[in-house]
Structures are given as C-alpha cells and as structure tokens.
Design an enzyme around this catalytic site. Structure first.
Site, PDB file in Angstrom:
ATOM      1  N   ASP A 182     -28.731 -25.707  -8.425  1.00 23.40           N
ATOM      2  CA  ASP A 182     -29.047 -24.992  -9.660  1.00 23.40           C
ATOM      3  C   ASP A 182     -29.818 -25.925 -10.586  1.00 23.40           C
ATOM      4  OD1 ASP A 182     -27.580 -22.178 -10.848  1.00 23.40           O
ATOM      5  OD2 ASP A 182     -28.731 -23.430 -12.247  1.00 23.40           O
ATOM      6  N   THR A 229     -32.839  -9.431  -6.446  1.00 19.38           N
ATOM      7  CA  THR A 229     -33.443  -8.093  -6.419  1.00 19.38           C
ATOM      8  C   THR A 229     -34.941  -8.219  -6.676  1.00 19.38           C
ATOM      9  OG1 THR A 229     -31.397  -7.266  -7.369  1.00 19.38           O
ATOM     10  CG2 THR A 229     -33.313  -5.812  -7.488  1.00 19.38           C
ATOM     11  N   ARG A 258     -24.826  -6.160  -4.170  1.00 23.11           N
ATOM     12  CA  ARG A 258     -24.463  -4.956  -4.937  1.00 23.11           C
ATOM     13  C   ARG A 258     -23.080  -5.100  -5.566  1.00 23.11           C
ATOM     14  NH1 ARG A 258     -24.321  -1.307   0.542  1.00 23.11           N
ATOM     15  NH2 ARG A 258     -26.351  -0.572  -0.154  1.00 23.11           N
ATOM     16  N   LYS A 304     -32.013  -1.357  -2.616  1.00 19.82           N
ATOM     17  CA  LYS A 304     -31.369  -1.909  -3.816  1.00 19.82           C
ATOM     18  C   LYS A 304     -31.886  -1.196  -5.073  1.00 19.82           C
ATOM     19  CE  LYS A 304     -29.359  -4.630  -6.715  1.00 19.82           C
ATOM     20  NZ  LYS A 304     -27.921  -4.585  -6.924  1.00 19.82           N
ATOM     21  N   ARG A 364     -18.931  19.889  -5.720  1.00 20.43           N
ATOM     22  CA  ARG A 364     -20.107  19.041  -5.449  1.00 20.43           C
ATOM     23  C   ARG A 364     -20.790  18.547  -6.731  1.00 20.43           C
ATOM     24  NH1 ARG A 364     -19.236  22.625  -1.914  1.00 20.43           N
ATOM     25  NH2 ARG A 364     -20.199  24.268  -3.129  1.00 20.43           N
ATOM     26  N   GLY A 416     -26.859  -1.193 -19.863  1.00 24.50           N
ATOM     27  CA  GLY A 416     -27.179  -2.614 -19.978  1.00 24.50           C
ATOM     28  C   GLY A 416     -26.961  -3.349 -18.685  1.00 24.50           C
ATOM     29  N   CYS A 444     -29.103  -5.304 -14.007  1.00 22.57           N
ATOM     30  CA  CYS A 444     -29.649  -4.533 -12.881  1.00 22.57           C
ATOM     31  C   CYS A 444     -30.164  -3.158 -13.275  1.00 22.57           C
ATOM     32  CB  CYS A 444     -28.572  -4.373 -11.810  1.00 22.57           C
ATOM     33  SG  CYS A 444     -28.104  -5.920 -11.022  1.00 22.57           S
ATOM     34  N   TYR A 476     -22.144  -5.611 -21.938  1.00 26.32           N
ATOM     35  CA  TYR A 476     -22.915  -4.409 -21.629  1.00 26.32           C
ATOM     36  C   TYR A 476     -22.059  -3.267 -21.099  1.00 26.32           C
ATOM     37  CZ  TYR A 476     -22.981  -5.324 -16.588  1.00 26.32           C
ATOM     38  OH  TYR A 476     -22.624  -5.512 -15.277  1.00 26.32           O
ATOM     39  N   LYS A 477     -20.795  -3.563 -20.797  1.00 30.76           N
ATOM     40  CA  LYS A 477     -19.873  -2.488 -20.400  1.00 30.76           C
ATOM     41  C   LYS A 477     -18.446  -2.982 -20.600  1.00 30.76           C
ATOM     42  CE  LYS A 477     -19.479  -3.532 -15.526  1.00 30.76           C
ATOM     43  NZ  LYS A 477     -19.437  -2.995 -14.186  1.00 30.76           N
TER      44      LYS A 477
HETATM   45  N1  LIG Z   1     -25.169 -10.160 -11.654  1.00 31.95           N
HETATM   46  C1  LIG Z   1     -25.088  -9.107 -10.866  1.00 31.95           C
HETATM   47  O1  LIG Z   1     -24.151  -8.349 -10.970  1.00 31.95           O
HETATM   48  C2  LIG Z   1     -26.136  -8.831  -9.802  1.00 31.95           C
HETATM   49  C3  LIG Z   1     -25.851  -7.849  -8.863  1.00 31.95           C
HETATM   50  C4  LIG Z   1     -26.770  -7.606  -7.857  1.00 31.95           C
HETATM   51  C5  LIG Z   1     -27.962  -8.322  -7.829  1.00 31.95           C
HETATM   52  N2  LIG Z   1     -28.231  -9.250  -8.757  1.00 31.95           N
HETATM   53  C6  LIG Z   1     -29.494  -9.988  -8.640  1.00 31.95           C
HETATM   54  O2  LIG Z   1     -29.199 -11.295  -8.157  1.00 31.95           O
HETATM   55  C7  LIG Z   1     -30.116 -12.253  -8.704  1.00 31.95           C
HETATM   56  C8  LIG Z   1     -29.356 -13.352  -9.411  1.00 31.95           C
HETATM   57  O3  LIG Z   1     -28.637 -12.784 -10.479  1.00 31.95           O
HETATM   58  P1  LIG Z   1     -27.400 -13.502 -11.172  1.00 31.95           P
HETATM   59  O4  LIG Z   1     -26.703 -12.453 -11.959  1.00 31.95           O
HETATM   60  O5  LIG Z   1     -26.628 -14.298 -10.177  1.00 31.95           O
HETATM   61  O6  LIG Z   1     -28.157 -14.501 -12.148  1.00 31.95           O
HETATM   62  P2  LIG Z   1     -27.488 -15.723 -12.963  1.00 31.95           P
HETATM   63  O7  LIG Z   1     -28.348 -15.928 -14.140  1.00 31.95           O
HETATM   64  O8  LIG Z   1     -26.027 -15.509 -13.132  1.00 31.95           O
HETATM   65  O9  LIG Z   1     -27.627 -16.958 -11.966  1.00 31.95           O
HETATM   66  C9  LIG Z   1     -28.855 -17.413 -11.513  1.00 31.95           C
HETATM   67  C10 LIG Z   1     -28.808 -18.933 -11.466  1.00 31.95           C
HETATM   68  O10 LIG Z   1     -30.057 -19.381 -10.927  1.00 31.95           O
HETATM   69  C11 LIG Z   1     -30.406 -20.601 -11.572  1.00 31.95           C
HETATM   70  N3  LIG Z   1     -31.829 -20.825 -11.364  1.00 31.95           N
HETATM   71  C12 LIG Z   1     -32.896 -20.248 -11.948  1.00 31.95           C
HETATM   72  N4  LIG Z   1     -34.036 -20.717 -11.401  1.00 31.95           N
HETATM   73  C13 LIG Z   1     -33.687 -21.604 -10.450  1.00 31.95           C
HETATM   74  C14 LIG Z   1     -34.412 -22.411  -9.547  1.00 31.95           C
HETATM   75  N5  LIG Z   1     -35.735 -22.372  -9.488  1.00 31.95           N
HETATM   76  N6  LIG Z   1     -33.721 -23.221  -8.721  1.00 31.95           N
HETATM   77  C15 LIG Z   1     -32.372 -23.262  -8.766  1.00 31.95           C
HETATM   78  N7  LIG Z   1     -31.625 -22.517  -9.599  1.00 31.95           N
HETATM   79  C16 LIG Z   1     -32.275 -21.688 -10.429  1.00 31.95           C
HETATM   80  C17 LIG Z   1     -29.988 -20.370 -13.002  1.00 31.95           C
HETATM   81  O11 LIG Z   1     -29.802 -21.601 -13.675  1.00 31.95           O
HETATM   82  C18 LIG Z   1     -28.679 -19.579 -12.835  1.00 31.95           C
HETATM   83  O12 LIG Z   1     -27.541 -20.424 -12.830  1.00 31.95           O
HETATM   84  C19 LIG Z   1     -31.052 -11.446  -9.598  1.00 31.95           C
HETATM   85  O13 LIG Z   1     -32.175 -11.060  -8.861  1.00 31.95           O
HETATM   86  C20 LIG Z   1     -30.230 -10.214  -9.935  1.00 31.95           C
HETATM   87  O14 LIG Z   1     -31.040  -9.111 -10.250  1.00 31.95           O
HETATM   88  C21 LIG Z   1     -27.326  -9.542  -9.738  1.00 31.95           C
END
Ligand SMILES: NC(=O)c1ccc[n+]([C@@H]2O[C@H](COP(=O)([O-])OP(=O)(O)OC[C@H]3O[C@@H](n4cnc5c(N)ncnc54)[C@H](O)[C@@H]3O)[C@@H](O)[C@H]2O)c1
Length: 401
Positions: A35, A123, A156, A208, A248, A259, A262, A318-319
């Site tokens: 990270d 995503t 998901r 997705k 249905r 919010g 996603c 957001y929820k």
């Molecule tokens: N949060 C959810 O519920 C959820 C559900 C399904 C899909 N997603 C998708 O998953 C992906 C990640 O979402 P998230 O909620 O885990 O995000 P997040 O912000 O919680 O975590 C992402 C992490 O990536 C790190 N990061 C950013 N750029 C980086 C890089 N170049 N190298 C290394 N680390 C880096 C950030 O510091 C952060 O800690 C997104 O595409 C999101 O749309 C999220």
C-alpha cells in the site's frame, strides 16, 4: 491449510484488498500487502486493523496470519498479484479515473515472471483488462495468455458484513484465456466457499456494473414512488409493504440518497462505454442524486416556524451501521443546511471524530433532532429515552429518514 502455498502480493490493502490478504494468509499462503499509505503498512505490520469490521481484527490476531502476512510500500516478486486499488469517478469528466489502477499495474512490471497470474479486483469499465492492463503488463516482455495470466474477479462484499461475504459469496472469475481462468479459480478456491463462476474478462467487468446499476435503479424507483405517495398524502413505505405482498414485487426502502464507493459511481462506467443505451440508468442516477436536496427541503419545512433553529443531525456514513462516509448523502444534506446558515451540530456514533456522549446531551436546547442515517444504536437510544431527549430540546421536533 493449502497443499501448495503461493506467494501472493495484494496491491491496495483497503476494504477489499486487506480482507482477501488476511484470508489467504490464514489458509497458508505467504502474503505481502502493498500500500502506498505508510500508515496502513505500519498498522498491518503492527497487527492493527485499520478497517472497522467485526471479526477482521480477530483474524489479524491469529498467529498464523501474523506469520504469513507482511506489508510494505512497494511490490516484490510473487506467484500471484492482486490489484485492489480505488477506481473512483472523475467527477468532471464523469468517466472512471483509472490512474491508481494504472500506477498499481505499472509498479508490478519489473517484478513479473513467466507463469505469474495478475488478478484485478478493482471495479472498472468493460474492456479495461484488454485495453489498459494488458499493454502495461506486456511491457515486462511477457505475453498475456501465453506466459503471463490475467483475470478480473470483481468484489461484491457488503461493508459491515465483509468477513462472511468474502468467504460465502459466489464469485465471478473472468479471463480471456483458459489458463488464466484456471489459475484464478485455483487461488480463490483456497479461501472462498461460494461458487466460482467462470466467464470472459469483459463479461466479468460488465457483471459488476450490472449489479450496482440494478441496485441504483431499484433504489431510484423506491425514491420516486415514495415522492408520488407524498404528493398523494399517503405513506409510501406502508404502500410498498402491501405491494410487496405480490409474489413477484419487491419495492426497496426509500431513503436520503445513494452513497458509498460503488452504487453511485458504477452506473457512470456503463454510460462511459455506451451513452446511447444508458438513458434509464442516467435517469435513475439523477433521481438518486436529487434526494439530498429533497431531504434538506423537508428539514427546512419542519423547522420553518422556529426562530433561528438549532439543528442536531445524526449520521455521516453512507448507510446505517457502517462507519464508511464515502459519497455519503447525509454529509451532502449537512453541507446544504450549513450553506443555508442554520446552526448545525453533526454527530455519528460510529465515526471516530463525530461521537456524542449521549443523544440527550447532544440535543440540549436544540429545535430539531434529525436522524439522517438510522444506525441501530441511534434508533434504540431514541426508543429507550424519547421523553428525556424531547425534554432536553428547546423544540421537540424529531425526524427520522
Ligand atoms: N469497498 C467496497 O465495499 C467495495 C466493494 C466492491 C468493489 N470495490 C472496489 O474495489 C476497489 C478498491 O476499493 P476499496 O474500498 O478497497 O478502496 P480503499 O480506499 O479502502 O483501499 C484501497 C487502498 O489502495 C491503496 N492504493 C492506492 N493506490 C495505490 C497504489 N498505486 N499502490 C498501492 N496501493 C495503492 C490506498 O492507499 C488504499 O489503502 C475499488 O475499485 C472499488 O470500487 C469496493
């Protein structure tokens, strides 16, 4: 314990990447969380969970997980690379901002070896694996589908229930070639109990977006029908309960807007690839985007007869029942009311910097208590102490959305 442990790099250790990293470490893989946020890297190495989710801290505390999981700020060589970095909306262009996905992928290039698998969990708009990731990964001199493998496996999970869902949800494994599909299925099979459903990469990317667009449109329908019920002077939620007795029909619960990371974002990724066929999708988006302004209008109306009303607004996530404030409609409502010049106090018992001692103390001399986000702990406190809360207020107006 897995028979054939792999070395796995997980790039992006947030809501999506860290739970997967924990579960892979737990079954015996050697996991390196990567990270760019040094505080997150430090927290993981010190055994501190930075995401508030039941059960995840307990998993991080397990000796086997501590032994198998380390974190660092840059990638290293591995068998398998997961990418789980943010892919937000570029608010001005209304298209996916893939800058973090691109830089995370570029950072892998010097570490790739023949036979590696790269799994994108972020995503993304359809065709991203083929048109964005593949050319970057092939800068390594390897060829995707021949000696380097690439899959898209969208996540998901439901925030608030991450541990259960990451293990039990069915997963889509999308790749352009058979070997990538097989390798990705093998690694997920070591920690996912849900079904692993194989398809091509573009279908996986699309699925997705379909899921979150479906949610957005159905929430918009509930919000719009509820507004019609208000025009008619009847209770929309009561009407939906009756309508939902049709075998249905399942009208969702109306709310203050949509919010999170996603649902308000992913429909735009569909528009990005096919604007002509996104008319209903964009109308639903518009309905949901209007909800904070409509809610603010209801709050103004409720206090219109009070001189210089003092508002106490509860909820910033957001929820209900999560601490995640990303894209929160509640925060938008608070901003609108502050812009109006109201005296606003804003609390959220689940958000670290926004807690109150008790609702009774928070509403002292207030003219309206507005519950924007119905966290169970808040609703329970109101139910248990309603008369004391009302007594503490100057004007006992209580609104719950
Ligand atoms: N949060 C959810 O519920 C959820 C559900 C399904 C899909 N997603 C998708 O998953 C992906 C990640 O979402 P998230 O909620 O885990 O995000 P997040 O912000 O919680 O975590 C992402 C992490 O990536 C790190 N990061 C950013 N750029 C980086 C890089 N170049 N190298 C290394 N680390 C880096 C950030 O510091 C952060 O800690 C997104 O595409 C999101 O749309 C999220």
């Amino acid at each position: 314990m897995v028979q054939d442990p792999k070395t796995v790099v997980v790039v992006g250790t947030g809501y999506v990447g860290l739970p997967a990293a924990l579960l892979m470490a737990r079954v015996g893989h050697k996991v390196i969380g990567v990270d760019i946020n040094e505080n997150i890297v430090k927290a993981i190495n010190e055994g501190v969970m930075h995401i508030k989710e039941d059960e995840l801290q307990a998993i991080l505390d397990e000796p086997r997980v501590r032994a198998n999981l380390t974190a660092q700020t840059t990638p290293t060589e591995a068998d398998i690379f997961f990418i789980a970095v943010p892919s937000p909306l570029d608010e001005r262009k209304k298209i996916a901002d893939l800058s973090m996905v691109i830089s995370a992928t570029e950072a892998l290039v010097p570490h790739l070896k023949a036979g590696n698998l790269v799994v994108l969990e972020s995503t993304v708009p359809p065709l991203t694996c083929r048109e964005v990731l593949t050319p970057i990964l092939e800068k390594s001199g390897l060829k995707v589908g021949e000696n380097l493998y690439l899959a898209h496996c969208p996540e998901r999970i439901l925030p608030g229930n991450v541990f259960h869902e990451i293990v039990h949800n069915d997963r889509i494994i999308g790749a352009d070639d058979e070997t990538s599909r097989r390798l990705a299925t093998e690694i997920y099979a070591t920690f996912v109990e849900g079904e692993l459903l194989q398809t091509d990469d573009v279908t996986a990317e699309f699925c997705k977006l379909v899921e979150n667009t479906y949610r957005d449109i159905n929430i918009a329908l509930a919000n719009e029908l509820n507004a019609v019920a208000e025009t008619l002077g009847i209770n929309g939620v009561d009407a939906f309960k009756l309508s939902n007795r049709h075998p249905r029909v399942n009208v969702l619960t109306p709310g203050i807007g949509v919010g999170g990371h996603c649902i308000p974002i992913d429909p735009w990724f569909i528009k990005e690839v096919d604007p002509i066929n996104s008319r209903m999708i964009m109308t639903a988006r518009q309905v949901n985007q209007e909800m904070p302004a409509r809610t603010a209008a209801k709050i103004r109306k409720a206090v219109r007869n009070v001189n210089a009303p003092k508002l106490v607004l509860i909820g910033a996530s957001y929820k209900p029942n999560v601490e995640d404030t990303r894209e929160s409609p509640a925060n938008e409502i608070v901003e609108l009311l502050i812009e109006d010049g109201y005296d606003v106090s804003h609390y959220d018992p689940l958000v670290d910097s926004m807690r109150y001692d008790s609702l009774e103390s928070a509403v002292t001399d207030a003219d309206a208590l507005v519950v924007l986000v119905g966290h169970t702990v808040v609703l329970d406190e109101i139910a248990a102490n309603r008369s004391a809360i009302e007594d503490a207020m100057r004007t006992p107006i209580i609104l719950t959305f």
